[in-house]
Design a protein around this motif. Structure first.
Motif, PDB file in Angstrom:
ATOM      1  N   TYR A  30       0.837  -1.200   0.000  1.00 34.10           N
ATOM      2  CA  TYR A  30       0.000   0.000   0.000  1.00 34.10           C
ATOM      3  C   TYR A  30       0.875   1.256   0.000  1.00 34.10           C
ATOM      4  N   ALA A  31       1.929   1.237   0.792  1.00 33.73           N
ATOM      5  CA  ALA A  31       2.783   2.424   0.919  1.00 33.73           C
ATOM      6  C   ALA A  31       3.470   2.752  -0.404  1.00 33.73           C
ATOM      7  N   VAL A  32       4.035   1.746  -1.069  1.00 36.03           N
ATOM      8  CA  VAL A  32       4.770   2.017  -2.300  1.00 36.03           C
ATOM      9  C   VAL A  32       3.841   2.413  -3.445  1.00 36.03           C
ATOM     10  N   GLU A  33       2.551   2.147  -3.294  1.00 37.86           N
ATOM     11  CA  GLU A  33       1.596   2.525  -4.332  1.00 37.86           C
ATOM     12  C   GLU A  33       0.996   3.901  -4.093  1.00 37.86           C
ATOM     13  N   HIS A  34       0.830   4.295  -2.835  1.00 35.99           N
ATOM     14  CA  HIS A  34       0.116   5.524  -2.527  1.00 35.99           C
ATOM     15  C   HIS A  34       0.990   6.619  -1.933  1.00 35.99           C
ATOM     16  N   ASN A  35       2.228   6.301  -1.580  1.00 38.79           N
ATOM     17  CA  ASN A  35       3.074   7.312  -0.953  1.00 38.79           C
ATOM     18  C   ASN A  35       3.321   8.478  -1.915  1.00 38.79           C
ATOM     19  N   LEU A  36       3.183   9.697  -1.403  1.00 39.14           N
ATOM     20  CA  LEU A  36       3.290  10.877  -2.257  1.00 39.14           C
ATOM     21  C   LEU A  36       4.697  11.071  -2.803  1.00 39.14           C
ATOM     22  N   GLN A  37       5.696  10.673  -2.036  1.00 45.30           N
ATOM     23  CA  GLN A  37       7.060  10.805  -2.534  1.00 45.30           C
ATOM     24  C   GLN A  37       7.303   9.847  -3.699  1.00 45.30           C
ATOM     25  N   VAL A  38       6.749   8.646  -3.605  1.00 41.81           N
ATOM     26  CA  VAL A  38       6.849   7.699  -4.716  1.00 41.81           C
ATOM     27  C   VAL A  38       6.153   8.262  -5.946  1.00 41.81           C
ATOM     28  N   ILE A  39       4.954   8.809  -5.749  1.00 40.89           N
ATOM     29  CA  ILE A  39       4.198   9.380  -6.868  1.00 40.89           C
ATOM     30  C   ILE A  39       4.968  10.540  -7.488  1.00 40.89           C
ATOM     31  N   GLN A  40       5.613  11.361  -6.650  1.00 43.53           N
ATOM     32  CA  GLN A  40       6.397  12.479  -7.163  1.00 43.53           C
ATOM     33  C   GLN A  40       7.527  11.978  -8.056  1.00 43.53           C
ATOM     34  N   ASN A  41       8.216  10.930  -7.633  1.00 49.21           N
ATOM     35  CA  ASN A  41       9.292  10.370  -8.441  1.00 49.21           C
ATOM     36  C   ASN A  41       8.763   9.724  -9.720  1.00 49.21           C
ATOM     37  N   GLN A  42       7.568   9.188  -9.657  1.00 49.51           N
ATOM     38  CA  GLN A  42       6.973   8.615 -10.869  1.00 49.51           C
ATOM     39  C   GLN A  42       6.683   9.707 -11.892  1.00 49.51           C
ATOM     40  N   TYR A  43       6.264  10.882 -11.427  1.00 56.77           N
ATOM     41  CA  TYR A  43       6.070  12.008 -12.345  1.00 56.77           C
ATOM     42  C   TYR A  43       7.407  12.423 -12.983  1.00 56.77           C
ATOM     43  N   SER A  44       8.464  12.412 -12.176  1.00 57.52           N
ATOM     44  CA  SER A  44       9.790  12.736 -12.716  1.00 57.52           C
ATOM     45  C   SER A  44      10.195  11.727 -13.786  1.00 57.52           C
ATOM     46  N   LYS A  45       9.868  10.470 -13.550  1.00 56.16           N
ATOM     47  CA  LYS A  45      10.161   9.434 -14.544  1.00 56.16           C
ATOM     48  C   LYS A  45       9.363   9.673 -15.835  1.00 56.16           C
ATOM     49  N   GLN A  46       8.115  10.098 -15.715  1.00 54.80           N
ATOM     50  CA  GLN A  46       7.307  10.371 -16.894  1.00 54.80           C
ATOM     51  C   GLN A  46       7.879  11.533 -17.707  1.00 54.80           C
ATOM     52  N   ILE A  47       8.432  12.515 -17.009  1.00 52.42           N
ATOM     53  CA  ILE A  47       9.073  13.635 -17.705  1.00 52.42           C
ATOM     54  C   ILE A  47      10.277  13.136 -18.498  1.00 52.42           C
ATOM     55  N   GLN A  48      11.081  12.267 -17.896  1.00 49.40           N
ATOM     56  CA  GLN A  48      12.229  11.710 -18.601  1.00 49.40           C
ATOM     57  C   GLN A  48      11.794  10.863 -19.795  1.00 49.40           C
ATOM     58  N   ASP A  49      10.705  10.104 -19.634  1.00 51.82           N
ATOM     59  CA  ASP A  49      10.174   9.331 -20.761  1.00 51.82           C
ATOM     60  C   ASP A  49       9.774  10.252 -21.901  1.00 51.82           C
ATOM     61  N   SER A  50       9.146  11.370 -21.551  1.00 52.64           N
ATOM     62  CA  SER A  50       8.751  12.338 -22.574  1.00 52.64           C
ATOM     63  C   SER A  50       9.972  12.952 -23.259  1.00 52.64           C
ATOM     64  N   ASN A  51      11.017  13.241 -22.479  1.00 50.55           N
ATOM     65  CA  ASN A  51      12.254  13.769 -23.067  1.00 50.55           C
ATOM     66  C   ASN A  51      12.861  12.785 -24.056  1.00 50.55           C
ATOM     67  N   LEU A  52      12.788  11.512 -23.723  1.00 54.12           N
ATOM     68  CA  LEU A  52      13.337  10.486 -24.609  1.00 54.12           C
ATOM     69  C   LEU A  52      12.546  10.426 -25.919  1.00 54.12           C
ATOM     70  N   LYS A  53      11.234  10.499 -25.829  1.00 49.94           N
ATOM     71  CA  LYS A  53      10.405  10.488 -27.046  1.00 49.94           C
ATOM     72  C   LYS A  53      10.735  11.687 -27.939  1.00 49.94           C
ATOM     73  N   MET A  54      10.910  12.861 -27.303  1.00 46.90           N
ATOM     74  CA  MET A  54      11.239  14.051 -28.088  1.00 46.90           C
ATOM     75  C   MET A  54      12.612  13.924 -28.740  1.00 46.90           C
ATOM     76  N   ALA A  55      13.575  13.346 -28.025  1.00 47.79           N
ATOM     77  CA  ALA A  55      14.915  13.184 -28.587  1.00 47.79           C
ATOM     78  C   ALA A  55      14.896  12.256 -29.797  1.00 47.79           C
TER      79      ALA A  55
END
Length: 440
Positions: A30-55
């Motif tokens: 439950y913690a690793v799925e709902h923790n806000l710090q985990v979610i924040q890092n997942q957003y950072s990962k999505q930004i990097q994924d988007s950067n890769l697509k643009m590159a």
């Protein structure tokens, strides 16, 4: 009546939900799925994924269209004189360009961002691991405090029996009033100890709720786990644990990926020393209408002019860097510094892991020795309490001696439990660095 049953059923469901007891696995998941710090890092990962697509899309050509309209009024120069020049013009074009050569800048940039994506994924795993360890430690703290509650309950029961017996003997006159007063005082102390132990359970449960970031802490509880009195042994040596941790711990992997990213960035920056070759192609046309002079009837129509003025172009552009104030060279030097920073970060992460593993090993050894000593103390204090009870019953010792013996035994029981759970957490931490999932 139907509404009443709906309300009763709803309250029953709430009651069942409140009675749910969480396992360690459920808490961690439950913690690793709902923790806000985990979610924040997942957003950072999505930004990097988007950067890769643009590159990767940089390989494609750039295509753009343009259209312009212009109206001008007034005189225009003609030889030594001037002529009236009222004019309307329209133009449109479509162009494309594509990078042909820049010493592999696009490929190197894609590779650099791929390493950034890797590092961001490892960052997510690092946060999940940190939360999992915090929950495991707090979970064991709850179990420890629950065990201390049981010890306190047993002490209250014994003190209650002592008080009941002292009350009877005082009433019949075989013991002094001070004996009853001491028994009553001892019972009050044990009840206070029990209440403190129960509060500590609640405090430990509240800490888990905070880690889980649940909206309400009331009614939360964890499963009761029967921890064996026979403590398990360590599965691997410290060197083996460190070798595995260096290979698998996400904070180490993230630091390694960032070194590769910094090296790739240096290669990207060096491409600025090289020429850039670009191909371009386009089509265009225009319409021109002279508004002054009364010649509108003799001018071709809009579509006829667009047909007649249609043109195409294709070309190559070469940009050769010659001098830019030495900025590119300084940027390369900065990239090399960033490589060294990334390498130093890796060494810091390894040092932290090594210190954590060594501390866990030291704590495990110390807690195990403490546990063995506490077990021996528990045995001796239990025997002393039995002798004190028998001696008091025979009239050869006072109730004070019994209370001292009971306190010593309760303290010894608490020390055994404390050392046991401390050892278990140290062992779980070592196993965790060895790649063994957290379980109880």
């Amino acid at each position: 009546m139907k509404k009443v049953w709906i309300i009763v059923f709803g309250l029953s469901c709430l009651g069942l939900s409140a009675q749910k007891k969480w396992s360690l696995r459920e808490c961690v998941d439950y913690a690793v799925e709902h923790n806000l710090q985990v979610i924040q890092n997942q957003y950072s990962k999505q930004i990097q994924d988007s950067n890769l697509k643009m590159a990767k899309k940089e390989y494609l050509p750039s295509v753009s269209a343009s259209m312009g309209n212009n109206v001008s009024f007034g005189q225009a120069s003609l030889g030594t004189g001037s002529i009236r020049n009222d004019r309307y013009s329209n133009n449109a074009g479509l162009g494309a360009d594509i990078l042909l050569y820049n010493n592999g800048r696009l490929e190197k940039n894609v590779r650099k961002i791929q390493f950034d994506v890797e590092a961001s994924q490892y960052d997510i795993e690092t946060v999940k691991n940190d939360i999992s360890l915090q929950i495991a430690q707090q979970y064991l703290t709850v179990l420890l405090n629950k065990e201390i509650v049981k010890i306190s309950q047993s002490a209250v029961e014994n003190a209650q029996k002592q008080y009941d017996r002292a009350k009877i003997t005082t009433q019949v006159g075989t013991t002094a009033q001070t004996v009853l007063a001491e028994a009553e005082s001892a019972l009050a102390r044990e009840k206070q100890n029990l209440k403190t132990a129960e509060i500590n359970v609640g405090r430990a449960l509240f800490a888990i709720v905070q880690l889980l970031q649940l909206p309400d802490y009331k009614g939360f509880d964890v499963e009761d786990v029967n921890v064996s009195e026979t403590l398990p042994s360590q599965l691997k040596s410290v060197d083996d644990v460190l070798a595995t941790a260096y290979e698998n711990q996400p904070q180490i992997k993230a630091a390694e990926s960032r070194i590769k990213s910094a090296e790739a960035q240096t290669e990207v920056t060096r491409t600025r020393f090289w020429p850039t070759l670009t191909a371009n192609a386009g089509i265009s046309s225009f319409y021109n209408n002279l508004l002054s002079g009364g010649g509108n009837a003799s001018q071709p129509s809009f579509f006829q002019q667009y047909k007649d003025n249609f043109g195409q172009n294709i070309g190559l552009s070469l940009n050769v860097p010659i001098f830019n104030k030495g900025i590119t060279r300084l940027q390369v030097e900065q990239s090399v510094i960033n490589q060294n920073v990334a390498k130093n970060t890796l060494e810091q992460q390894k040092q932290t892991v090594r210190q954590n593993v060594q501390k866990a090993q030291f704590d495990a050894d110390a807690n195990y020795e403490t546990f063995l000593a506490a077990v021996e103390t528990e045995k001796s204090t239990k025997l002393a309490l039995e002798f004190a009870d028998k001696s008091y019953a025979a009239g050869r010792s006072t109730i004070y001696d019994v209370n001292v013996a009971r306190n010593n035994y309760a303290n010894a029981q608490g020390s055994v439990a404390q050392a046991k759970y401390n050892y278990l957490f140290s062992l779980k931490l070592l196993n965790f660095y060895s790649g063994i999932p957290l379980t109880l």
